[in-house]
Design an enzyme around this catalytic site. Structure first.
Site, PDB file in Angstrom:
ATOM      1  N   ARG A 186     -28.937  -5.235  10.480  1.00 55.38           N
ATOM      2  CA  ARG A 186     -29.710  -6.156  11.312  1.00 55.38           C
ATOM      3  C   ARG A 186     -29.642  -5.815  12.803  1.00 55.38           C
ATOM      4  NH1 ARG A 186     -28.343 -11.801   9.002  1.00 55.38           N
ATOM      5  NH2 ARG A 186     -26.408 -10.686   8.983  1.00 55.38           N
ATOM      6  N   ASP A 244      -9.290  -9.346  -7.359  1.00 61.73           N
ATOM      7  CA  ASP A 244      -9.448  -8.313  -6.321  1.00 61.73           C
ATOM      8  C   ASP A 244      -8.886  -6.970  -6.787  1.00 61.73           C
ATOM      9  OD1 ASP A 244      -9.988  -7.259  -3.715  1.00 61.73           O
ATOM     10  OD2 ASP A 244      -7.867  -7.557  -3.183  1.00 61.73           O
ATOM     11  N   HIS A 250      -8.682  -1.914 -10.161  1.00 61.61           N
ATOM     12  CA  HIS A 250      -7.736  -0.799  -9.968  1.00 61.61           C
ATOM     13  C   HIS A 250      -6.657  -0.756 -11.058  1.00 61.61           C
ATOM     14  CE1 HIS A 250      -9.810  -0.701  -6.266  1.00 61.61           C
ATOM     15  NE2 HIS A 250      -9.034  -1.522  -5.572  1.00 61.61           N
ATOM     16  N   LYS A 265      -8.400   8.793  -5.987  1.00 63.11           N
ATOM     17  CA  LYS A 265      -7.096   9.244  -5.459  1.00 63.11           C
ATOM     18  C   LYS A 265      -6.577  10.403  -6.306  1.00 63.11           C
ATOM     19  CE  LYS A 265      -5.802   4.652  -3.728  1.00 63.11           C
ATOM     20  NZ  LYS A 265      -5.592   4.676  -2.286  1.00 63.11           N
ATOM     21  N   HIS A 294     -12.190   2.807  -5.883  1.00 63.39           N
ATOM     22  CA  HIS A 294     -11.698   3.924  -5.066  1.00 63.39           C
ATOM     23  C   HIS A 294     -10.355   4.462  -5.557  1.00 63.39           C
ATOM     24  CE1 HIS A 294      -9.336   0.859  -2.914  1.00 63.39           C
ATOM     25  NE2 HIS A 294      -8.627   1.849  -2.403  1.00 63.39           N
ATOM     26  N   LYS A 331       0.152  -9.268  -1.948  1.00 61.91           N
ATOM     27  CA  LYS A 331       0.098  -9.012  -0.496  1.00 61.91           C
ATOM     28  C   LYS A 331       1.406  -9.520   0.107  1.00 61.91           C
ATOM     29  CE  LYS A 331      -4.391  -8.095  -0.712  1.00 61.91           C
ATOM     30  NZ  LYS A 331      -4.938  -6.768  -0.574  1.00 61.91           N
ATOM     31  N   GLU A 364       1.422  -4.499  -1.588  1.00 59.67           N
ATOM     32  CA  GLU A 364       0.984  -4.249  -0.207  1.00 59.67           C
ATOM     33  C   GLU A 364       1.806  -5.110   0.729  1.00 59.67           C
ATOM     34  OE1 GLU A 364      -3.532  -3.391   0.175  1.00 59.67           O
ATOM     35  OE2 GLU A 364      -3.287  -4.966  -1.307  1.00 59.67           O
ATOM     36  N   LYS A 405     -17.103  -2.653  -5.238  1.00 59.35           N
ATOM     37  CA  LYS A 405     -16.604  -3.868  -5.836  1.00 59.35           C
ATOM     38  C   LYS A 405     -16.594  -4.978  -4.785  1.00 59.35           C
ATOM     39  CE  LYS A 405     -12.081  -4.619  -5.668  1.00 59.35           C
ATOM     40  NZ  LYS A 405     -11.385  -4.727  -4.402  1.00 59.35           N
TER      41      LYS A 405
END
Ligand code: BG6
Length: 520
Positions: free
Chosen positions: A74, A268, A273, A215, A211, A371, A249, A181
């Site tokens: 945009r 998520d 994954h 790897k 992704h 997380k 993480e 995703k």
């Protein structure tokens, strides 16, 4: 045949140096003439991953000379403004050194189309831009459309690509769509999205990004298992006690409320994954490494994968609260900007799966992600059964654990084998030791970023590392009952302190079977 830039036929999708044997799979694969259009080009993913990966591919000589990159958004930008944004992204995030001559050549192919998804004119302008690129850059009518946008915008963009004729492909030209995703938020929504996308693009033109499959260390699971004689004979329920797949993480979720609140860790990360890592770890040997064979083995193993019941004992979830992490006092999810102060979104999720096949019957696969955990680490740990008999006095083996093979996906990429060894001395005492393979010491080549590999594969039309619609739908089918079960509970996810290894319930989940989580 139209003639492309520098003598390369414009409609050759996969250009190979004729002096080399094209069957030699070790040769670098170079994309043929083509262009890439990114929707959502102003987003984080685009700046941090896609733009740098495109530059890195160019720097490695893997893009064709006439390659074109078009941004669609945009913003009131022109081609130069867009070039400036790509330049900053490359300077900040590219893996390989900046080389002016590579940049100059690449930047000649940058275009920006200002527009909105619901506006026919915008897509007609995009169509003219793409046609113009075919003429002046020699992109040969081959174009990939990268949807780095929220899934709610997939339908309108797909419809616009169809309406404007951008998705139409001739026999000697290709059009592909790349989808990031999350691909849906449950089975029903994934099916709906698949139907919308497949209405416009045939399945072999759809590239769904996970992704993790880009790897090196994940692809190495296949090399480790199927290129060696050492591991496969013991890769089954006779020898394996259980498998732990961890993606931990240390980062928090500040700045991602729009996407994450209401989605949570299981959707998520586990749906995509971690179930993909499970598939690579547990699948049977494909008869060849063709994409069809590889994907069909993955689907077979996912079809045999089921949740272990009861979910009250075999799953765990949690939400981080404030605490000390790496010497820093950080806030809890509910205090992060943009989150509902009563949010029940889980930031830690763990599930137990079993695989109903002769090879894996009775072997639990524990999957966990979170997380704000103790540290950032992703690994696949195959934990072996204890030896059926130990001809030692029990005190001699008190320090002996279970043998383990740990595939260190990241960081510190490599493989560790853990086994017992005699402690030097006149006495007999056996203790665990480790044997290590590290990418950093074994190879001189640095691993490419996942997105370099995946974008190159899209441009080459090589689909092996992209999950097909059946895999995506089956993964939702596995996970949906967990989400439904959690959402039906009267209480929200239990808290865990930032910097810890998750909630107490996660330890209890394994404790019930006499096992413990690894502390990587
Ligand atoms: C993404 C998730 O798919 O993967 C993120 O949406 C997560 O929540 C990220 O942080 C992790 O990727 P990587 O490659 O850093 O392990």
């Amino acid at each position: 045949m139209t003639s492309g830039t520098r003598g390369i036929p414009a409609n050759t999708a996969h250009w190979v140096n004729p002096l080399r044997d094209p069957r030699d799979k070790r040769l670098p694969r170079i994309a043929g003439p083509c262009g890439l259009v990114i929707f959502g080009v102003t987003g984080d993913l685009s700046r941090k991953k896609l733009m740098p990966a495109i530059y890195d591919l160019a720097n490695r000589g893997l893009l064709p000379p006439g390659f074109a990159l078009t941004g669609f958004a945009r913003r009131d930008w022109d081609d130069q403004d867009f070039g400036q944004v790509v330049h900053e992204a490359v300077k900040a995030h590219a893996r390989t050194p900046f080389r002016q001559e590579v940049w100059d050549r690449l930047a000649e192919g940058f275009r920006f189309v200002q527009g909105t998804f619901d506006d026919d004119d915008s897509f007609d302008r995009l169509k003219r831009c793409v046609r113009d690129l075919d003429r002046v850059r020699g992109t040969g009518g081959n174009h990939a459309f990268y949807l780095s946008i929220p899934p709610s915008a997939f339908p309108v963009v797909c419809k616009q690509l169809a309406r404007s004729g951008l998705s139409a492909q001739d026999a000697d030209q290709w059009r592909r769509v790349v989808i990031e995703k999350p691909f849906g938020h449950d089975l029903a929504s994934a099916k709906e999205l698949n139907a919308i996308v497949n209405d416009v693009f045939p399945e072999d033109s759809v590239f769904r990004i996970d992704h993790y499959l880009g790897k090196e260390t994940v692809q190495n699971v296949l090399a480790l298992r199927f290129a060696n004689q050492l591991f496969e004979p013991i890769w089954n329920s006779h020898y394996v006690d259980h498998v732990q797949i961890t993606m931990a993480e240390d980062i928090g979720l500040g700045g991602r409320a729009g996407y994450y609140d209401g989605i949570g860790a299981a959707r998520d990360v586990i749906q995509n994954h971690l179930l993909q890592l499970l598939a690579f770890t547990a699948m049977e040997e494909p008869t060849s490494f063709s994409s069809d064979e590889l994907r069909s083995e993955k689907i077979k193993v996912l079809n045999a994968t089921k949740l272990v019941q009861p979910l009250s004992e075999t799953t765990a979830r949690g939400q981080y609260e404030g605490g000390w992490q790496g010497g820093e006092l950080v806030c809890g999810l509910k205090e992060e900007e943009g989150y509902d102060p009563n949010s029940t979104t889980e930031t830690f999720a763990a599930i137990t799966c079993e695989i109903d096949t002769r090879r894996w019957a009775g072997v639990p696969f524990y999957l966990r992600t979170g997380k704000r955990l103790g540290r950032r680490v992703t690994e696949i740990a195959v934990i072996f059964k204890r030896a059926p008999h130990l001809p030692f006095d029990s005190t001699m083996t008190e320090e002996l654990g279970q043998n383990a093979l740990v595939i260190r996906v990241q960081p510190d990429e490599g493989v560790t084998m853990r086994f017992g060894s005699k402690v030097p001395g006149s006495q007999m005492e056996v203790r665990d030791v480790t044997m290590d393979f590290g990418y950093g010491t074994a190879f001189t080549e640095a691993s490419p970023e996942a997105y370099e590999r995946l974008i190159l594969d899209v441009l080459l039309g090589e689909p092996s590392l992209f999950p097909v619609n059946d895999e995506v739908e089956r993964s939702w089918e596995i996970l949906d009952p967990v989400i439904d079960y959690w959402h039906a509970l009267p209480e929200g996810p239990p808290p865990y302190p930032a910097g810890s290894w998750g909630p107490r319930q996660a330890n209890e989940m394994l404790g019930r079977t006499g096992r413990t989580w690894r502390r990587p």
